[in-house]
Structures are given as structure tokens and as C-alpha cells.
Design a protein around this motif. Sequence first.
Motif, mmCIF file in Angstrom:
data_model
loop_
_atom_site.group_PDB
_atom_site.id
_atom_site.type_symbol
_atom_site.label_atom_id
_atom_site.label_comp_id
_atom_site.label_asym_id
_atom_site.label_seq_id
_atom_site.Cartn_x
_atom_site.Cartn_y
_atom_site.Cartn_z
ATOM 1 N N ILE A 29 0.855 -1.187 0.000
ATOM 2 C CA ILE A 29 0.000 0.000 0.000
ATOM 3 C C ILE A 29 0.891 1.238 0.000
ATOM 4 O O ILE A 29 1.761 1.382 0.859
ATOM 5 C CB ILE A 29 -0.922 0.029 1.232
ATOM 6 N N LYS A 81 -2.293 8.357 6.342
ATOM 7 C CA LYS A 81 -2.122 7.148 7.150
ATOM 8 C C LYS A 81 -3.443 6.525 7.606
ATOM 9 O O LYS A 81 -3.566 5.301 7.605
ATOM 10 C CB LYS A 81 -1.197 7.448 8.331
ATOM 11 N N ALA A 133 -4.650 4.569 4.699
ATOM 12 C CA ALA A 133 -3.818 3.378 4.506
ATOM 13 C C ALA A 133 -4.198 2.287 5.502
ATOM 14 O O ALA A 133 -4.297 1.103 5.139
ATOM 15 C CB ALA A 133 -2.338 3.745 4.646
ATOM 16 N N ARG A 134 -4.406 2.677 6.750
ATOM 17 C CA ARG A 134 -4.778 1.684 7.769
ATOM 18 C C ARG A 134 -6.149 1.083 7.481
ATOM 19 O O ARG A 134 -6.370 -0.112 7.677
ATOM 20 C CB ARG A 134 -4.757 2.329 9.156
ATOM 21 N N ASN A 149 -5.764 -1.380 4.743
ATOM 22 C CA ASN A 149 -5.094 -2.563 5.302
ATOM 23 C C ASN A 149 -6.101 -3.474 5.992
ATOM 24 O O ASN A 149 -6.072 -4.706 5.820
ATOM 25 C CB ASN A 149 -4.007 -2.114 6.278
ATOM 26 N N MET A 166 3.250 -0.631 4.301
ATOM 27 C CA MET A 166 2.507 0.582 3.974
ATOM 28 C C MET A 166 3.500 1.732 3.885
ATOM 29 O O MET A 166 4.211 2.024 4.848
ATOM 30 C CB MET A 166 1.432 0.864 5.027
ATOM 31 N N HIS A 169 4.345 5.932 2.413
ATOM 32 C CA HIS A 169 3.575 7.171 2.424
ATOM 33 C C HIS A 169 4.139 8.286 1.550
ATOM 34 O O HIS A 169 3.596 9.383 1.549
ATOM 35 C CB HIS A 169 3.449 7.663 3.864
#
Length: 251
Positions: free
Chosen positions: A5, A10, A13-14, A17, A30, A32
Motif C-alpha cells: 500500500i 495514514k 492506509a490503515r 489494510n 505501507m 507514504h
Amino acid sequence: MNVLIIEDEKPAARRLNRMLAALSIDVQQMLHSVEESLNWLQNNEHPDLIFLDIQLSDGLSFEIFEEIEVKSAIIFTTAYDEYALKAFKLNSIDYLLKPLDEDELIVAVDKFKTYQHKHSDVQVNINDIRKLLINPLDRKFKKRFTIKIGQHLKIIHVDEIECFYSENKATFIHTKENRNYLLDNSLEYWQEQLDPEHFFRVNRTFIVHINAIKDIITYSNSRLKLVLHSYNETEIIVSRERVKEFKNWID
């Protein structure tokens, strides 16, 4: 299936996930930023699939492909208007509009599994899409709507519209005169027809006009609440995944 990812937000992204974990898909890492992604990809075996945001904290993610040959298939996660993303559908490249929808995620993953052997053409499509986004198509956006009211036709100019919204699987426009009118097509369809300089889709239910915003209020979970000049039927909340782009839009 191994997945990477690359997403500068963030929380988004989480969330992705967690959605992939629910599908029993292993996320290796992950990342960024462009720089962080370049460093990782240069020093690790490339995954089967990358979920890639277009706008990262230090530039466009296309810069990654200008530096190294990425050997993974790509599914983009983006808040860009859908009209500019038709090329994503070619050669197993797909895209997901933010905020991500679980059903759409499943469809995209299934598409990757089905056409996995075609991802060698990723670079060509990335270049094509990059041109579309950096040099937007010279297109004409919708200027007015014709609404049938009984046996009459009413012309509504876009500057008269405060927002578009969906309710009970139907789509409506709300005007400055505090009137609602039913439209024939989906909110997604009309989003493609509207000038993104003036209209912004704040969540799955609402598209608002910049001039209709009367007040912006901080809301729970890092979201924003919008108050329009006349529409007050339900709360209009900018989803957390779209707050950053919304702030850029109003600037």
C-alpha cells in the motif's frame, strides 16, 4: 498474494489494510511518499499488487515509475474525477475512488486475479494516465439541466444549484430557491458532468457547489461539517478520507 500500500494519508492506509485483511490478503508494507516508496522498491522484491494513491506527500506517484521499473500490477486509489480515469480500465489496471467501498475493492481484487498475466503493460498505461491528469482533457462541463415538471420543462443553470444528493437510490438537485428536483441518473454519472472547479463530492451521498457553502465546522473523527445557504434536510459531512483534498479545493 503479496500486496503493498502506497498512500500518504495514514488513516486511509490503515483502513485499506483492514479491508484487505478481511479478504485474507497479506499487506507487506505501507508506504507514504515517493521517496520512501523508491527506497523500498529498490531494496525489496516487488509484490504481486500495489494499491497506489496518485497524490503523495512529496509529489505524484508517477515519479516512482520514472525512476524504476515496477514489476507489480497496480490498482490506483484516488479522489480524482472519474472522467479522467477511463484508461485505468485497460490491461488489468483498475482504480478505486475514495472513500473506498468494500464491494468495489472486492471487484478490483477479483479483476486482478483474473487478468494477472496482463500486467506487463502497466508502464504504457501509467504514461497515458499521467498525461490525462497533468494535462486535463479539454472538455465541456454541463451548464444547465432541463427538469420535467408535469407537462412543463424547467431550465436550471448550474450556478442555481447548491448540491446534488442521493436518497433511497434516487438522485436529486437542491437549488438556491430551496427546491428539490429528481434527476434520471446516478450521482456518479452527474459527477462526471460537473466542473470540478465548482463542484466537489464530499462523501458518497453529496456533491456541493463551492458558492453554496455558508459555514465549515470541525466535526468528530477529523471530519468537517458543511452548512449550506438553504439546504438543511440532513447533515453534510466531509468524509475523513476527503478532508485533505476538500481543503485544497476550497483554497
